[in-house]
Design a protein around this motif. Sequence first.
Motif, mmCIF file in Angstrom:
data_model
loop_
_atom_site.group_PDB
_atom_site.id
_atom_site.type_symbol
_atom_site.label_atom_id
_atom_site.label_comp_id
_atom_site.label_asym_id
_atom_site.label_seq_id
_atom_site.Cartn_x
_atom_site.Cartn_y
_atom_site.Cartn_z
ATOM 1 N N THR A 17 -3.662 3.735 -1.977
ATOM 2 C CA THR A 17 -3.247 3.270 -3.302
ATOM 3 C C THR A 17 -2.615 1.899 -3.177
ATOM 4 O OG1 THR A 17 -2.843 5.534 -4.069
ATOM 5 C CG2 THR A 17 -1.836 3.745 -5.330
ATOM 6 N N LEU A 18 -3.127 0.959 -3.942
ATOM 7 C CA LEU A 18 -2.576 -0.391 -3.949
ATOM 8 C C LEU A 18 -1.546 -0.501 -5.059
ATOM 9 C CD1 LEU A 18 -2.820 -3.379 -2.894
ATOM 10 C CD2 LEU A 18 -4.358 -3.739 -4.838
ATOM 11 N N ILE A 19 -0.378 -1.045 -4.712
ATOM 12 C CA ILE A 19 0.671 -1.284 -5.690
ATOM 13 C C ILE A 19 0.828 -2.791 -5.843
ATOM 14 C CG2 ILE A 19 3.052 -0.838 -6.346
ATOM 15 C CD1 ILE A 19 1.432 1.707 -5.964
ATOM 16 N N ASP B 299 -5.970 3.152 -7.474
ATOM 17 C CA ASP B 299 -6.580 4.038 -6.495
ATOM 18 C C ASP B 299 -7.785 3.315 -5.902
ATOM 19 O OD1 ASP B 299 -8.103 6.045 -5.164
ATOM 20 O OD2 ASP B 299 -7.154 7.599 -6.380
ATOM 21 N N LEU B 300 -7.718 2.986 -4.618
ATOM 22 C CA LEU B 300 -8.763 2.183 -3.995
ATOM 23 C C LEU B 300 -10.037 2.979 -3.724
ATOM 24 C CD1 LEU B 300 -6.580 0.081 -1.539
ATOM 25 C CD2 LEU B 300 -7.468 -0.561 -3.782
ATOM 26 N N ARG B 301 -9.993 4.277 -3.944
ATOM 27 C CA ARG B 301 -11.201 5.083 -3.767
ATOM 28 C C ARG B 301 -12.130 4.991 -4.972
ATOM 29 N NH1 ARG B 301 -6.907 7.824 -1.242
ATOM 30 N NH2 ARG B 301 -6.123 8.313 -3.316
ATOM 31 N N ASP B 302 -11.542 4.996 -6.169
ATOM 32 C CA ASP B 302 -12.395 5.003 -7.359
ATOM 33 C C ASP B 302 -12.065 3.882 -8.344
ATOM 34 O OD1 ASP B 302 -10.016 5.826 -8.537
ATOM 35 O OD2 ASP B 302 -10.660 7.892 -8.850
ATOM 36 N N LEU C 51 0.841 -1.196 0.000
ATOM 37 C CA LEU C 51 0.000 0.000 0.000
ATOM 38 C C LEU C 51 0.874 1.243 0.000
ATOM 39 C CD1 LEU C 51 -2.715 -1.098 2.586
ATOM 40 C CD2 LEU C 51 -2.944 -0.987 0.099
ATOM 41 N N ALA C 52 0.409 2.264 -0.698
ATOM 42 C CA ALA C 52 1.172 3.507 -0.824
ATOM 43 C C ALA C 52 0.243 4.689 -0.647
ATOM 44 C CB ALA C 52 1.860 3.560 -2.192
ATOM 45 N N GLY C 53 0.854 5.879 -0.657
ATOM 46 C CA GLY C 53 0.092 7.114 -0.476
ATOM 47 C C GLY C 53 0.052 7.516 0.984
ATOM 48 N N ALA C 54 -0.180 8.781 1.220
ATOM 49 C CA ALA C 54 -0.185 9.303 2.584
ATOM 50 C C ALA C 54 -1.234 8.622 3.442
ATOM 51 C CB ALA C 54 -0.416 10.812 2.557
ATOM 52 N N ASP C 55 -2.361 8.208 2.816
ATOM 53 C CA ASP C 55 -3.435 7.566 3.571
ATOM 54 C C ASP C 55 -3.526 6.079 3.307
ATOM 55 O OD1 ASP C 55 -4.244 7.657 0.960
ATOM 56 O OD2 ASP C 55 -6.208 8.553 1.347
#
Length: 674
Positions: A356-358, A374-377, A349-353
């Motif tokens: 984002t899945l890598i 992007d796990l949000r959208d 997992l990446a990103g400040a929160d």
Amino acid sequence: MSKRPLSFGTWPSPITATDVARHEGAPNWPVALGEEVWWAEPRPSESGRVALCRTRLDDPGRGTETVLPAPWNARSRVHEYGGRAYALLSGTAGAAVVFSEFSDQRLYVLDPGARGAPAPLTPRPDTPSALRYVEPVISPEGDHVLCIREEHTDDTEAGVRRAIVAVPLDGSAATDPAAISVVAVDHHFLACPRISSDGRHLSWIGWDHPNMPWDSTHLRVAELRDGRATGTRTVAGGTDEAVVQAEWADATTLYCVTDPDGWWTPHRITLDVDGALAGGPDSLVGDRAEEFGGPLWQLGACWMAPVPDGRIATVHGTSATRIGLLRPDTGELADVDTPHTEWAGKLTLAGADGGTLIGLAAAPDRPAALVAVDLRDGSWRELAGGAEADAAHGSTVPFAAYLPRPEARVFTGVQGREVHANHYPPLHPEATGPAGEAAPYVVWVHGGPTSRTPMVYDQEIAYFTSRGIGVVEVNYGGSTGFGRAYRERLRGSWGVVDVEDSVSVAQGLVAEGLADPARLAIRGGSAGGFTSAAALAFSDVFRCAAIQYPIVDLAGWRTGETHDFESQYPESIVGPWPSAKDVYARNSPVDHAEDITAPFVLLQGLEDEICPPVQCERFLSRIRGVPHAYLTFEGEQHGFRREETIRTAIEAELSLYAQVFEFETDVPRVELRP
């Protein structure tokens, strides 16, 4: 445009052996820290070393950067197969990295922002590479790195010891070995050390001979007190159950991938505040007949990643894999929509929160790529490798037109059993075979044998199919990806079931009129090399074979001619030693070398500790009057990594087929001599 009829094997292809060799450098082992995403990248053109590269999610225009320059080589030798050899921590300007250096197996730290050279963290052992490290994890305090240490004191089983250790990041242990503290000593084999979110507990996976990590493992949890693991207990796994991954979601919730019902699926374990088992393991997906995990050939695999919003990102499937987002409380599983048909068990997992899945993904028409989702959208993009990989390796060839169009197949084997395979028919944009003539085919046999070959973009396959030679990859009984029952078909039958299944697939293609029975070949490396050699000894179906770094003498392999990790592997797939000594002899190609009449090429790395050259030499000493070539490679271990080796090996293979199947080719002729 109508296609020209040309003899199979002679179709003009732009894909060269050099293209194949350079394309072996796909990204691997992604790790992230905030917006920085790192990965390991094999470099065949740089003597096969593994570089470390990085990019940033929040600055797409920045591109990629090679952080670890030549000749540094981030690769571990634990179990000889290694695994994730590095971890990230905060540096002076972005991430710093702790990594295992292949040449001496010491841990080093590199802070790119400080513009210095890597500095050693662990001492230089008296015997080169006697202390090895893998699967590093930075401690919550950020002052130590926890990892698995493998210590070699002699060549016996008792001379190999493993422990979870804590190495200070201040460099003090480089000259003072006493600065390294032993956190846990447990089973003979260790994997997956993970620290709970509150830093109070440590989990890991352990197993012992004669089990392999897909047979029986134990998930262990202990309290961390003064840097030591205390009160260790088993919370999952056991006889005929193999836990292959475990991750903490919070201080008392531990998710694991295990197979009590015959399929690797995610389970939840609940602990009380003292770390005692309070509930579980409870399956999160019910009785789904698909795999959410795989075999632990390399340490550090990650098929699932708990997301901060409570979901779990997970790889799942059978003959193909995809990414799903699992809701633990409901069991709802929603797949991410991308064109990739195969996802590796290497997620982060990446990103400040952490949103984002890598992961690493590919498809038959898409090279392996580092993919950010992007796990949000659900939107995604490729960060490295992928569609632009060919151009990055210096090629301007439009490979897409020369790629085969594969299909997953199920053939009928001996006693009516199902045999899974990936079928790659010959394909060329401008050429076809002579009317009414079936194509030559090569059966590819994967290593392991407890493994699986995915159906993905593969220039090595395209090298042959674009020349008019069909390829079929056999996931024979014993392969992973199809449940425990399928992979246990090989128990007590290595050299029998794998050969039978390979023969059945070849004969199935002949029966369909696709393959020419007079032009069938078989090839494989390691365990696939064993099956290829066994197929020549125990059947008359194949006219030749390309055998790479093989096992050929089961008794020798069981009695000291391999590394500790696999030294008792034959106990399950051949039989108990020495009571089953006759089975070892009955199933070993070396004991039936005089029965081989088909030509072959044998390719071997001279530094191979897993399948050493002595096995090949013993095998060749018993071959009688059969045309063959034996090519050895200095500086190569198990599996070929150097560009010149890969190129030589693939050209030698094509030359073998040209001579045996009687077609012309422009590659250097390999001399086949009795």
